[in-house]
Every structure is written in structure tokens, then in C-alpha cells.
Design an enzyme around this catalytic site. Structure first.
Site, PDB file in Angstrom:
ATOM      1  N   GLU A 116       0.858  -1.190   0.000  1.00 44.33           N
ATOM      2  CA  GLU A 116       0.000   0.000   0.000  1.00 44.33           C
ATOM      3  C   GLU A 116       0.891   1.236   0.000  1.00 44.33           C
ATOM      4  OE1 GLU A 116      -3.182   0.285   2.855  1.00 44.33           O
ATOM      5  OE2 GLU A 116      -3.603   2.365   2.259  1.00 44.33           O
ATOM      6  N   GLU A 135       4.885   5.238   3.705  1.00 41.44           N
ATOM      7  CA  GLU A 135       4.232   6.494   4.094  1.00 41.44           C
ATOM      8  C   GLU A 135       5.289   7.423   4.727  1.00 41.44           C
ATOM      9  OE1 GLU A 135       0.925   7.990   3.948  1.00 41.44           O
ATOM     10  OE2 GLU A 135       2.365   9.505   4.555  1.00 41.44           O
ATOM     11  N   ASP A 170       9.333   7.682   1.165  1.00 43.37           N
ATOM     12  CA  ASP A 170       8.772   7.731  -0.185  1.00 43.37           C
ATOM     13  C   ASP A 170       8.671   6.313  -0.774  1.00 43.37           C
ATOM     14  OD1 ASP A 170       8.384   8.141  -3.004  1.00 43.37           O
ATOM     15  OD2 ASP A 170       9.173  10.171  -2.768  1.00 43.37           O
ATOM     16  N   ASP A 174      -2.313  12.164  -2.745  1.00 45.49           N
ATOM     17  CA  ASP A 174      -2.431  13.631  -2.748  1.00 45.49           C
ATOM     18  C   ASP A 174      -2.827  14.086  -4.153  1.00 45.49           C
ATOM     19  OD1 ASP A 174      -1.332  14.565  -0.020  1.00 45.49           O
ATOM     20  OD2 ASP A 174       0.088  13.044  -0.689  1.00 45.49           O
ATOM     21  N   LYS A 181      -4.004  21.864  -8.455  1.00 43.68           N
ATOM     22  CA  LYS A 181      -3.617  23.038  -9.262  1.00 43.68           C
ATOM     23  C   LYS A 181      -2.711  22.601 -10.411  1.00 43.68           C
ATOM     24  CE  LYS A 181      -3.889  26.354  -5.539  1.00 43.68           C
ATOM     25  NZ  LYS A 181      -3.183  26.847  -4.396  1.00 43.68           N
ATOM     26  N   ASP A 217     -10.918  10.975  -5.122  1.00 40.58           N
ATOM     27  CA  ASP A 217     -12.188  11.710  -5.176  1.00 40.58           C
ATOM     28  C   ASP A 217     -11.992  13.036  -5.919  1.00 40.58           C
ATOM     29  OD1 ASP A 217     -10.795  13.002  -3.167  1.00 40.58           O
ATOM     30  OD2 ASP A 217     -12.281  12.654  -1.598  1.00 40.58           O
ATOM     31  N   THR A 243     -11.103   4.355   4.040  1.00 39.54           N
ATOM     32  CA  THR A 243      -9.938   5.024   4.623  1.00 39.54           C
ATOM     33  C   THR A 243     -10.364   6.325   5.304  1.00 39.54           C
ATOM     34  OG1 THR A 243      -9.326   6.432   2.753  1.00 39.54           O
ATOM     35  CG2 THR A 243      -8.550   4.132   2.698  1.00 39.54           C
ATOM     36  N   ARG A 244      -9.470   6.821   6.125  1.00 37.03           N
ATOM     37  CA  ARG A 244      -9.780   8.027   6.879  1.00 37.03           C
ATOM     38  C   ARG A 244      -9.968   9.233   5.946  1.00 37.03           C
ATOM     39  NH1 ARG A 244      -5.773  10.159  11.457  1.00 37.03           N
ATOM     40  NH2 ARG A 244      -5.784   7.985  12.083  1.00 37.03           N
TER      41      ARG A 244
HETATM   42  C1  LIG Z   1      -4.486  12.225   0.848  1.00 37.47           C
HETATM   43  S1  LIG Z   1      -3.544  11.162   1.829  1.00 37.47           S
HETATM   44  C2  LIG Z   1      -4.483   9.645   1.853  1.00 37.47           C
HETATM   45  C3  LIG Z   1      -4.021   8.707   2.908  1.00 37.47           C
HETATM   46  C4  LIG Z   1      -4.730   7.333   2.934  1.00 37.47           C
HETATM   47  N1  LIG Z   1      -4.450   6.574   1.733  1.00 37.47           N
HETATM   48  C5  LIG Z   1      -6.215   7.508   3.110  1.00 37.47           C
HETATM   49  O1  LIG Z   1      -6.941   7.321   2.123  1.00 37.47           O
HETATM   50  O2  LIG Z   1      -6.647   7.863   4.230  1.00 37.47           O
HETATM   51  C6  LIG Z   1      -2.200  10.734   0.752  1.00 37.47           C
HETATM   52  C7  LIG Z   1      -1.068  10.089   1.489  1.00 37.47           C
HETATM   53  O3  LIG Z   1      -0.081   9.664   0.559  1.00 37.47           O
HETATM   54  C8  LIG Z   1       1.181   9.897   1.125  1.00 37.47           C
HETATM   55  N2  LIG Z   1       2.159   9.969   0.019  1.00 37.47           N
HETATM   56  C9  LIG Z   1       2.281  10.924  -0.916  1.00 37.47           C
HETATM   57  N3  LIG Z   1       3.304  10.669  -1.733  1.00 37.47           N
HETATM   58  C10 LIG Z   1       3.833   9.495  -1.312  1.00 37.47           C
HETATM   59  C11 LIG Z   1       4.922   8.719  -1.747  1.00 37.47           C
HETATM   60  N4  LIG Z   1       5.689   9.101  -2.783  1.00 37.47           N
HETATM   61  N5  LIG Z   1       5.190   7.579  -1.091  1.00 37.47           N
HETATM   62  C12 LIG Z   1       4.420   7.185  -0.039  1.00 37.47           C
HETATM   63  N6  LIG Z   1       3.384   7.897   0.424  1.00 37.47           N
HETATM   64  C13 LIG Z   1       3.097   9.039  -0.199  1.00 37.47           C
HETATM   65  C14 LIG Z   1       1.012  11.215   1.879  1.00 37.47           C
HETATM   66  O4  LIG Z   1       1.989  11.417   2.884  1.00 37.47           O
HETATM   67  C15 LIG Z   1      -0.383  11.046   2.467  1.00 37.47           C
HETATM   68  O5  LIG Z   1      -0.366  10.463   3.735  1.00 37.47           O
END
Ligand SMILES: C[S@@+](CC[C@H](N)C(=O)[O-])C[C@H]1O[C@@H](n2cnc3c(N)ncnc32)[C@H](O)[C@@H]1O
Length: 220
Positions: free
Chosen positions: A52, A77, A104, A126, A130, A162, A200-201
Site C-alpha cells: 500500500e 508512508e 517515499d 495527494d 492546481k 475523489d 480510509t480516513r
Molecule cells: C491524501 S492522503 C491519503 C491517505 C490514505 N491513503 C487515506 O486514504 O486515508 C495521501 C497520502 O499519501 C502519502 N504519500 C504521498 N506521496 C507518497 C509517496 N511518494 N510515497 C508514499 N506515500 C506518499 C502522503 O503522505 C499522504 O499520507
């Protein structure tokens, strides 16, 4: 000599509010036991391995690990508070089949051999809505190629967002990637949460501009 630059950051902050004492303790004690050592080939045993990417608070990661004790679940994460929250879930549920990269996911992907994984989840990455930030989106063509490399033939990748535009962006890149086939079976599959999905949260916050869009792909 060729210079390899790290990819652009695809995530926001790496630290939020101070981590609660119990979770801080788990960062010190449990994380070192679960942390993947990317400096050497990742030890893959005979179990299936799932990954994941961006597990946030770890609810989905922990629930999938609990449901599938015979599978090894890896999670990446960079957000420290998310990692700490995931450790709490892993600890509370006594899970022994989880490996964590607190950083990462692209570094973890690079350390994985071809065809190492049978499932991958990219849930609500994420969105970088923009236009000038879209180069930060995780689902760039080169990352899609890496995802294809580490997934075994017949393996599955689930992507959810979303944000309407990010779904279209991802579909555009996945449909031209020779490694992947869109696994939709019915015309409106993309509107329906898959039967084995764990909410998910981030998903519950409904911050995007559309109800979640679900895209499942199969490795050709
Ligand atoms: C909008 S959050 C969603 C978190 C979770 N998947 C949820 O649905 O609740 C996106 C997550 O992806 C992580 N993320 C972004 N780029 C990443 C990367 N290159 N490797 C691992 N995680 C990453 C961010 O730190 C963030 O916690």
C-alpha cells in the site's frame, strides 16, 4: 557520471501535531522491527506480498493484514504521524505480517525485484489539483512503469481518488502503459467501492470534487 535526482515530492508535510507518547514509544520500539532495509535486496519469502502506497493512518493496511494473515503487507508512508498511527493499529491487533517503509514509496519500489508483488493499493493519493502542481502527482508515467515492473503478471493495482481530474489523469497514463489492463467488468464499476475495500480516513472526509472513483487494473 549520470546524476540521479530524487523525484519531486508527491506528498505534503512529513510531520503534524506532536505524536502522542504511546505512539512515540512505538516509533522507537516497533518501527525498527518492522522497517524495511532498502540498502539490501528486500527479503521476499514464499508468501504473497502486497503493497500500500501512502497508507495515511494505516487503517486500510492493518485491516487488510488482519484479513489476510498469509499475505505479507508492505506499506510506505512519509508522514510521521500516519506511521505512528499505523503502528498503533499493528500493535493493538498483534499483526505480524506487516513491513513498513517510513518514507517515499518510490525508494521502496526501486528496491523491489521484478514481479515481487501480487497486489498494490494507491488509495486517495495527494491530488495536487492546481495545474502548476500536477507534476507532483504520484501517478507519473515513470512511476506507472515502475508499478508495472514490480507487479507480477496477473497481479492487481487498485487506485482510488475523489478528484475527477486525477482519475482521468491516471486512466490516461494507465491505458497507454503496456503492463496494465483496466479490469473494469461493468460500465459503472468505477462508481462502486470494490467488495473488499476498507474505508480510509481520508475517504470519509470527502474533500474532493466527486464521490470516490475506483479504478482496478490487472498486470498484463
Ligand atoms: C491524501 S492522503 C491519503 C491517505 C490514505 N491513503 C487515506 O486514504 O486515508 C495521501 C497520502 O499519501 C502519502 N504519500 C504521498 N506521496 C507518497 C509517496 N511518494 N510515497 C508514499 N506515500 C506518499 C502522503 O503522505 C499522504 O499520507
Amino acid at each position: 557520471m549520470t546524476e540521479t535526482r530524487p523525484p519531486l515530492r508527491s506528498y505534503g508535510r512529513v510531520k503534524g501535531r506532536p505524536v502522542k507518547p504511546r505512539q512515540a514509544g512505538l516509533l522507537e520500539t516497533l518501527l525498527p522491527r518492522l522497517a524495511l532495509d532498502l540498502g539490501r535486496p528486500i527479503d521476499l519469502d514464499e508468501r504473497e506480498t502486497w503493497l500500500e502506497i501512502g497508507f495515511g493512518g494505516g487503517e486500510h493496511l492493518a485491516e487488510q493484514a488482519a484479513r489476510h494473515p498469509d499475505v505479507r503487507l508492505l506499506g510506505a508512508e512519509p508522514f510521521v504521524n500516519g506511521v505512528a498511527s499505523a503502528l498503533r493499529h499493528i500493535d493493538e491487533r498483534g499483526l505480524t505480517n506487516v513491513g513498513v517503509h517510513a518514507g517515499d514509496a518510490r525508494a521502496l519500489l526501486a528496491a523491489l525485484p521484478d514481479g515481487a508483488l501480487s497486489r498494490m493499493f494507491v488509495l486517495f493519493p495527494d491530488p495536487w489539483p492546481k495545474t502548476r502542481h500536477q507534476k507532483r502527482r504520484l501517478m507519473q508515467a515513470d512511476t506507472v512503469a515502475e508499478l508495472g515492473r514490480v507487479l507480477r503478471p496477473g497481479g492487481r493495482l487498485r487506485f482510488a481518488t475523489d478528484w475527477r481530474d486525477y482519475a482521468a489523469w491516471t486512466l490516461e497514463r494507465m491505458l497507454v502503459a503496456p503492463a496494465f489492463r483496466w479490469a473494469a467488468e461493468a460500465a459503472d464499476d468505477w462508481r462502486t467501492p470494490p467488495a473488499d475495500h476498507v474505508t480510509t480516513r481520508y475517504e470519509t472526509k470527502r474533500l474532493g470534487d466527486t464521490p470516490p472513483i475506483w479504478l482496478d487494473f490487472e498486470r498484463a
